[in-house]
Each structure stands twice: as structure tokens, then as C-alpha cells.
Write an enzyme that holds these catalytic residues in place. Structure first.
Site, PDB file in Angstrom:
ATOM      1  N   HIS A 100       0.866  -1.190   0.000  1.00  0.00           N
ATOM      2  CA  HIS A 100       0.000   0.000   0.000  1.00  0.00           C
ATOM      3  C   HIS A 100       0.896   1.232   0.000  1.00  0.00           C
ATOM      4  CE1 HIS A 100      -3.791   2.090   1.926  1.00  0.00           C
ATOM      5  NE2 HIS A 100      -3.147   2.899   1.090  1.00  0.00           N
ATOM      6  N   HIS A 128       1.188   4.765  -2.508  1.00  0.00           N
ATOM      7  CA  HIS A 128       0.764   5.564  -3.674  1.00  0.00           C
ATOM      8  C   HIS A 128       2.032   6.215  -4.202  1.00  0.00           C
ATOM      9  CE1 HIS A 128      -3.550   5.373  -2.523  1.00  0.00           C
ATOM     10  NE2 HIS A 128      -3.028   5.239  -1.323  1.00  0.00           N
ATOM     11  N   HIS A 134      -9.620   0.959  -1.126  1.00  0.00           N
ATOM     12  CA  HIS A 134      -9.560   1.615   0.177  1.00  0.00           C
ATOM     13  C   HIS A 134     -10.967   1.546   0.782  1.00  0.00           C
ATOM     14  CE1 HIS A 134      -5.792   3.181  -1.266  1.00  0.00           C
ATOM     15  NE2 HIS A 134      -5.635   4.039  -0.265  1.00  0.00           N
ATOM     16  N   GLU A 136     -11.115   3.484   6.129  1.00  0.00           N
ATOM     17  CA  GLU A 136     -10.062   4.399   6.589  1.00  0.00           C
ATOM     18  C   GLU A 136     -10.795   5.501   7.370  1.00  0.00           C
ATOM     19  OE1 GLU A 136      -8.139   6.626   3.440  1.00  0.00           O
ATOM     20  OE2 GLU A 136      -6.443   7.215   4.701  1.00  0.00           O
ATOM     21  N   ASP A 160       1.706   4.082   2.709  1.00  0.00           N
ATOM     22  CA  ASP A 160       0.657   4.916   2.122  1.00  0.00           C
ATOM     23  C   ASP A 160       1.259   6.047   1.279  1.00  0.00           C
ATOM     24  OD1 ASP A 160      -1.978   5.485   1.535  1.00  0.00           O
ATOM     25  OD2 ASP A 160      -2.486   6.309   3.502  1.00  0.00           O
ATOM     26  N   ASP A 161       1.601   7.170   1.912  1.00  0.00           N
ATOM     27  CA  ASP A 161       2.162   8.336   1.197  1.00  0.00           C
ATOM     28  C   ASP A 161       3.372   8.819   1.999  1.00  0.00           C
ATOM     29  OD1 ASP A 161      -0.068   8.885  -0.875  1.00  0.00           O
ATOM     30  OD2 ASP A 161      -1.134   8.637   1.020  1.00  0.00           O
TER      31      ASP A 161
HETATM   32  N1  ADE Z   1      -4.682   8.688  -2.049  1.00  0.00           N
HETATM   33  C1  ADE Z   1      -3.446   8.772  -1.575  1.00  0.00           C
HETATM   34  N2  ADE Z   1      -3.424   8.444  -0.269  1.00  0.00           N
HETATM   35  C2  ADE Z   1      -4.687   8.119   0.075  1.00  0.00           C
HETATM   36  C3  ADE Z   1      -5.314   7.689   1.277  1.00  0.00           C
HETATM   37  N3  ADE Z   1      -4.633   7.519   2.407  1.00  0.00           N
HETATM   38  N4  ADE Z   1      -6.638   7.468   1.251  1.00  0.00           N
HETATM   39  C4  ADE Z   1      -7.330   7.647   0.127  1.00  0.00           C
HETATM   40  N5  ADE Z   1      -6.797   8.040  -1.015  1.00  0.00           N
HETATM   41  C5  ADE Z   1      -5.474   8.276  -1.055  1.00  0.00           C
HETATM   42 ZN    ZN Z   2      -3.808   4.744   0.519  1.00  0.00          ZN
END
Ligand code: ADE
Ligand code: ZN
Length: 346
Positions: free
Chosen positions: A24, A26, A204, A207, A285-286
Site C-alpha cells: 500500500h 501511492h 480503500h 479508513e 501509504d504516502d
Molecule cells: N490517495 C493517496 N493516499 C490516500 C489515502 N490515504 N486514502 C485515500 N486516497 C489516497
Molecule cells: Zn492509501
């Protein structure tokens, strides 16, 4: 740092050194502020921030949407194939340092095609970095195309059409962006088409969205993994379903704290998810926005939650291989490598 988990116990070192898969991530969320500024200059794109420091200072998020607004603005510097290649190559360098042996990487084509960047530019740049990561770093990787859920299902279908000539370059589809108000069932038909095409399916869910979003990701979209899914614990019948079916959850602890899904890392429900017998994995994630790559997620999570043990570390890494879409022989090889890392650290 909790004294039970300092480097003298060896757990911290083991968390860093153990082989792992990341499921996971992005790729647009790996764009570091320094690279955003470099690409802005290279492409003549104006940014509403005076410096790298000013941009980083804006990373004070209150929820998912407050993050997404900045994340999409950051991605606007990506224009040429080389930009996508450079971004992904930088991620692979970090992944190699964190002993990631396999990565399943999300990309958001609509973020780029809606700005006039051709789909081919995006995927060719990413695919080139993936090929190089395998050749030079020994990291295997796959791409997963995410549909933006704040846009229409019609737009998702149009994206799928653009993607199909590049079918060999991605293994599946996912669903991301603003969760609340955009339930999985909005994308029922496009996911059904992707299923017919033999694509792997993830989404997703849970969350920020409630448990029914997870149920519908499973029952309407037929996804094989849930991204995040941390809100499942609000529904015991859902937990039972996820446990019995072994549905993997790709949990992202630093993201959850930065986006205020949990107030602090000490309040994260990762130990409860593991105790419920769920197939949990740890992911970034990011990472450029949330304070660290996958090893930072492991280290900070274990530091804040002293009930997490060496056995949990092993389970999380093993789950990352089990939950991946890689061939069984690769999973077996990585798991053997994991066993060797734990035996050597005994
Ligand atoms: N796009 C990038 N990060 C995300 C996240 N945590 N939740 C939903 N969309 C995303
Ligand atoms: Zn994500």
C-alpha cells in the site's frame, strides 16, 4: 522510544532488516518536497510555496481531504515520462534501504490525464523504473491502477479504456481518494468489468468510511484485499468475516495518525487487529507526506505499542508476502529469507 524496544533488544534492528513486501504505497505520495521543487523548475510549473521548507510546513493535516488537496497539488509537477521514472526510482532507492523485496504500487492516472498528460507517459515512466529496480536492486514490483472515487464511474470506465492497451504493465485496480460520500457501490459496474478482465481487485475502505463500506467492497466489488480497513473493529460480524476468509488489510499506521484516524500512535488498533486474527500488513501509504517510509512505520508503531513483540514483527512481514499477488514460488523464497533473518537474530 519505549525502553522495551530500544536497539539493545534487537527488535528495532530486526524490524528494519527483515525482508518485507510493501502493498500500500501511492507512488505520487512518495514525491518528496525536494523533488517537487526540482520537477517544478525543470517543467516551468509555478508552485504556491516559496521553498521546500514552506511546502513541508503545509503538511499539517486535519483529515483525509486536507491531505488530498495538497497531494494533488504536488502531483501537478509531473509532466514527462522522465518525471514519473525519477519519482518511482527515488521510491525504489528508499524501499531497497528498508529491505523491501517486493512492492505493489498504486498510481492515480486520472490525476495526470485530467491535466492533459497522456496515460502512456505515466505508465511508461513508472514501468521503466520498475524494470530498473528489478535489474539493479533486485526488487520485484507490480503496478495497481487506482480509480479516483470522488470522480464518476463513467470517468473510471474511460480510464480503464485508456489503460487496456497497457494491460501487460499493471496487475490490478484499486479505489482511492475521498472516501466519505463515495461508497464502493458507486463503482460496482467498472469493478465487475475489471473482474471479467481478470484484474486483481483492491479498494480503500474503512479508513474514514464506516464498516458498511468494507462489507460492500467485499460483497459488491469483490475485492481481494482491503486498503486500511481499520474501522472494521466497530463491527464484530465484519471482523469474523475478515478473519474466516483471511482477507488482508493493508494498514498504514503513520498515515492514520497524520490524518487523525487515531489521535496518537499509542491509540492505534493494530494490536487489536492482530489479536482478532486478521491478516494485517504494515505499509507507508504516502511516505513523503506522513513522516516516513515502511521501516519508519514499523519502528514508530512498535515503539508506541509495547504489547507488540518479535512474534508480531514476524507475522506482519510474513503476512506481507502471503497477501501479495506474487507467484507462490516467490512468496516461498521471501518467507525462507524472513525465517533466516529471524534465525540469525535469535
Ligand atoms: N490517495 C493517496 N493516499 C490516500 C489515502 N490515504 N486514502 C485515500 N486516497 C489516497
Ligand atoms: Zn492509501
Amino acid at each position: 522510544m519505549n525502553p522495551a524496544h530500544d536497539t539493545s533488544t534487537g527488535l528495532d534492528a530486526l524490524l528494519r532488516a527483515m525482508p518485507k513486501a510493501e502493498l500500500h504505497i501511492h507512488i505520487e505520495g512518495s514525491l518528496e518536497p525536494e523533488l517537487i521543487f526540482a520537477l517544478a523548475q525543470r517543467n516551468g510549473v509555478g508552485l504556491p510555496y516559496a521553498s521546500v521548507e514552506a511546502l513541508r510546513a503545509a503538511y499539517a493535516f486535519t483529515d483525509l481531504q486536507s491531505f488530498l488537496d495538497i497531494y494533488y497539488a504536488g502531483a501537478s509537477v509531473l509532466q514527462k515520462e522522465a518525471d514519473f521514472n525519477d519519482m518511482a526510482s527515488a521510491y525504489f532507492q528508499r524501499a531497497a534501504a528498508d529491505h523491501v523485496v517486493h512492492a505493489e504500487i498504486f498510481f492515480d492516472p486520472q490525476t495526470h490525464t485530467d491535466r492533459g498528460v497522456p496515460f502512456a507517459t505515466v505508465i511508461q515512466g513508472l514501468a521503466r523504473a520498475c524494470a530498473r529496480a528489478r535489474a539493479e536492486l533486485g526488487i520485484s514490483s507490480q503496478l495497481i491502477l487506482c480509480f479516483l472515487r470522488h470522480l464518476s464511474e463513467e470517468a473510471a470506465f474511460a480510464t480503464l479504456e485508456q489503460a487496456l492497451p497497457w494491460r501487460a504493465h499493471f496487475i490490478g485496480v484499486g479505489l482511492d481518494s475521498s472516501e466519505r460520500g463515495h461508497p464502493p457501490e458507486k463503482f460496482a459496474r467498472v469493478f465487475a468489468r475489471c473482474r471479467e478482465l481478470g484484474l486483481q481487485l483492491v479498494a480503500h475502505a474503512g479508513e474514514e468510511g464506516p464498516p458498511p463500506y468494507i462489507w460492500n467492497a467485499l460483497d459488491v466489488l469483490h475485492v481481494q484485499r482491503i486498503d486500511h480497513g481499520v474501522r472494521c473493529l466497530e463491527d464484530p460480524a465484519l471482523v469474523q468475516r475478515l478473519a474466516v476468509e483471511g482477507v488482508p488489510l493493508t494498514v498504514c499506521p503513520l498515515s492514520n495518525v497524520k490524518l487523525r484516524v487515531f489521535g496518537t500512535m499509542a491509540e492505534h488498533n493494530l494490536p487489536a487487529l492482530l489479536a482478532a486474527g486478521l491478516c494485517v500488513t504494515v505499509n507507508s501509504d504516502d511516505p513523503a507526506y506522513f513522516g516516513g517510509y515502511v521501516n519508519q512505520n514499523f519502528v514508530e508503531t512498535f515503539a508506541a505499542l509495547p504489547q507488540l513483540t518479535r512474534q508480531h514483527a514476524y507475522t506482519l512481514a510474513r503476512n506481507s508476502f502471503k497477501a501479495s499477488f506474487a507467484p507462490p514460488e516467490d512468496k516461498a523464497r521471501w518467507t525462507a529469507k524472513l525465517d533466516a533473518a529471524f534465525a540469525a537474530a535469535a
